[in-house]
Scaffold this motif. Structure first.
Motif, short mmCIF file in Angstrom:
data_model
loop_
_atom_site.label_atom_id
_atom_site.label_comp_id
_atom_site.label_asym_id
_atom_site.label_seq_id
_atom_site.Cartn_x
_atom_site.Cartn_y
_atom_site.Cartn_z
N ARG A 1 0.60 -1.14 -0.48
CA ARG A 1 0.00 -0.17 0.50
C ARG A 1 0.84 1.34 0.02
NH1 ARG A 1 -4.27 -1.30 4.51
NH2 ARG A 1 -5.49 -3.81 3.88
N PRO B 1 -5.58 4.35 8.16
CA PRO B 1 -5.84 4.90 6.75
C PRO B 1 -6.29 5.84 5.85
CG PRO B 1 -7.52 3.07 7.28
CD PRO B 1 -7.09 3.89 8.39
N ALA C 1 -5.66 8.83 0.17
CA ALA C 1 -4.53 7.68 -0.56
C ALA C 1 -3.35 8.31 -1.33
CB ALA C 1 -5.20 7.05 -1.47
N PHE D 1 -9.13 2.83 -7.50
CA PHE D 1 -9.41 2.42 -6.12
C PHE D 1 -10.24 1.59 -5.89
CE2 PHE D 1 -8.10 6.86 -7.53
CZ PHE D 1 -6.61 6.52 -6.91
N LYS E 1 -12.17 0.16 -1.94
CA LYS E 1 -12.68 0.44 -0.27
C LYS E 1 -12.78 -0.91 -0.02
CE LYS E 1 -15.08 3.46 3.01
NZ LYS E 1 -15.82 5.41 2.06
N THR E 2 -12.18 -1.30 1.26
CA THR E 2 -11.68 -1.94 2.17
C THR E 2 -12.98 -1.91 3.03
OG1 THR E 2 -10.12 -1.85 3.47
CG2 THR E 2 -9.55 -2.64 1.71
N ALA F 1 -10.84 1.57 4.95
CA ALA F 1 -9.92 2.56 3.91
C ALA F 1 -9.89 2.00 2.45
CB ALA F 1 -8.24 1.06 4.52
N LEU G 1 -7.71 2.28 -1.54
CA LEU G 1 -6.70 1.47 -1.40
C LEU G 1 -6.39 1.56 -3.21
CD1 LEU G 1 -6.22 -2.02 0.50
CD2 LEU G 1 -5.08 0.70 0.99
N ASN H 1 -5.33 0.84 -7.25
CA ASN H 1 -4.73 -0.52 -7.83
C ASN H 1 -3.76 -0.77 -8.29
OD1 ASN H 1 -5.16 0.19 -10.03
ND2 ASN H 1 -6.89 -0.58 -10.19
N ARG I 1 -0.70 2.81 -9.51
CA ARG I 1 0.05 3.00 -8.57
C ARG I 1 1.40 3.15 -9.17
NH1 ARG I 1 0.02 -1.15 -5.71
NH2 ARG I 1 -0.86 -0.53 -4.06
#
Length: 343
Positions: A73, A197, A204, A274, A276-277, A281, A283, A285, A289
């Motif tokens: 992450r 997070p 993010a 993106f 959501k967990t 949080a 994050l 992908n 990134r």
């Protein structure tokens, strides 16, 4: 002038790094996917499940190539470096100044002034370039308040009050950050900073780019022989690179924040990148990134006029130059540390 070298970012999970002679090899499933000469690298950043051979670690330490491990992450995990180098007398002077409140506040104050002025310039550029789309009644008062806070900081001799002014300036700046997002606002909206997070896509992105900036700031300080942990503005904590955090304050808005805004406003990334967990949080992908990393590298290669040196340099060398100027001030070659003021 120092040459701007590349940073190798390895995001492929399961990759194994080793070396063959003077080349760094990135192997995936026993196949060499990339081969780079180590003399062209200033750092290697590994994300997640990336392994590195011990001989390559030794070569990196010998050649001064920073080897950093982040979680998938982007959270900092560890850093490998070789023998401590540089001038021990310079570091001793750094410690002496940092422990002297009168001397520490002089350096911290200039760093805070640089941060405030660069935040103000970012807002002024948005008003200049997109003023017809922005709410001038919202942005212009913040520009004026940042100007007043800068004037207050210029006269401040107390470190705690100076830190308070810096915090107030950050709050003012982020209170209108959402106004600088001009596209995809149905997904990319910003309310406030959230970390560890990050609770939305903008946070993010900001946290990820700030992590890259810290890595570069640590490398720049170590490169001129300074201890990245002994800071002036940020309080000391075990394992915390306080001086690197000090140094990056001047570059958060003009480098990191503007990069994030460009990625969103130019639609180089979108909501699909993106997730959501369950913990809340948000994050990125792998594809997003990689887009951010490529854009960050390109931004570092852009030329910019350094206002103090009056010399055109790549953006990526600015941290090194500021670290060098700080070292010169600590050695007594300069009366004061000149912050980087973006124009």
């Amino acid at each position: 002038m120092k040459k701007l070298l590349n940073t190798l970012y390895v995001t492929t999970q399961g990759a194994y790094l080793c070396h063959e002679g003077e080349s760094v090899l990135v192997n995936v499933e026993k196949e060499t996917r990339l081969r780079l000469p180590i003399h062209a690298l200033s750092g290697i950043v590994c994300f997640g499940q990336v392994a590195c051979s011990q001989p390559l670690m030794g070569l990196c330490g010998e050649r001064g190539v920073a080897l950093t491990y982040l979680s998938e992450r982007g959270q900092f995990l560890a850093r490998v470096h070789g023998p401590v180098s540089g001038n021990v007398l310079l570091r001793r002077e750094q410690y002496r100044r940092a422990e002297n409140p009168g001397h520490a506040v002089q350096i911290a104050r200039n760093m805070v002034i640089g941060k405030m002025m660069n935040c103000r310039t970012v807002l002024q550029r948005v008003l200049r370039d997109h003023g017809e789309k922005q709410d001038k009644e919202t942005l212009e008062p913040v520009v004026r308040r940042l100007g007043r806070l800068t004037n207050e900081a210029e006269r401040e001799e107390n470190m705690e009050i100076l830190r308070g002014l810096e915090g107030n300036a950050a709050n003012e700046y982020f209170s209108v950050f959402n106004n600088m997002i001009t596209a995809q606002k149905d997904y990319f909206s910003f309310q406030c900073r959230s970390r560890r997070p990050p609770l939305d896509a903008v946070n993010a992105l900001l946290s990820f780019v700030y992590t890259l900036l810290v890595h570069d700031a640590v490398s720049a300080l170590e490169g001129v022989g300074l201890d990245p942990q002994m800071g002036f503005l940020h309080a000391l904590r075990p394992g915390r690179p306080s001086l690197a955090l000090d140094l990056m304050e001047e570059f958060r808005s003009c480098l990191a924040d503007r990069l994030v805004l460009s990625l969103i406003n130019l639609r180089q990334i979108d909501a699909k990148g993106f997730q959501k967990t369950e913990s809340g949080a948000v994050l990125m992908n792998d594809e997003t990134r990689k887009t951010v990393l490529v854009s960050y590298q390109k931004r570092k290669q852009e030329d910019i006029l350094h206002p103090f040196l009056e010399e055109t340099v790549p953006f990526g060398l600015l941290l090194h130059i500021q670290a060098l100027l700080l070292a010169r001030h600590l050695r007594g070659d300069m009366d004061a540390y000149p912050p980087f003021i973006w124009r």
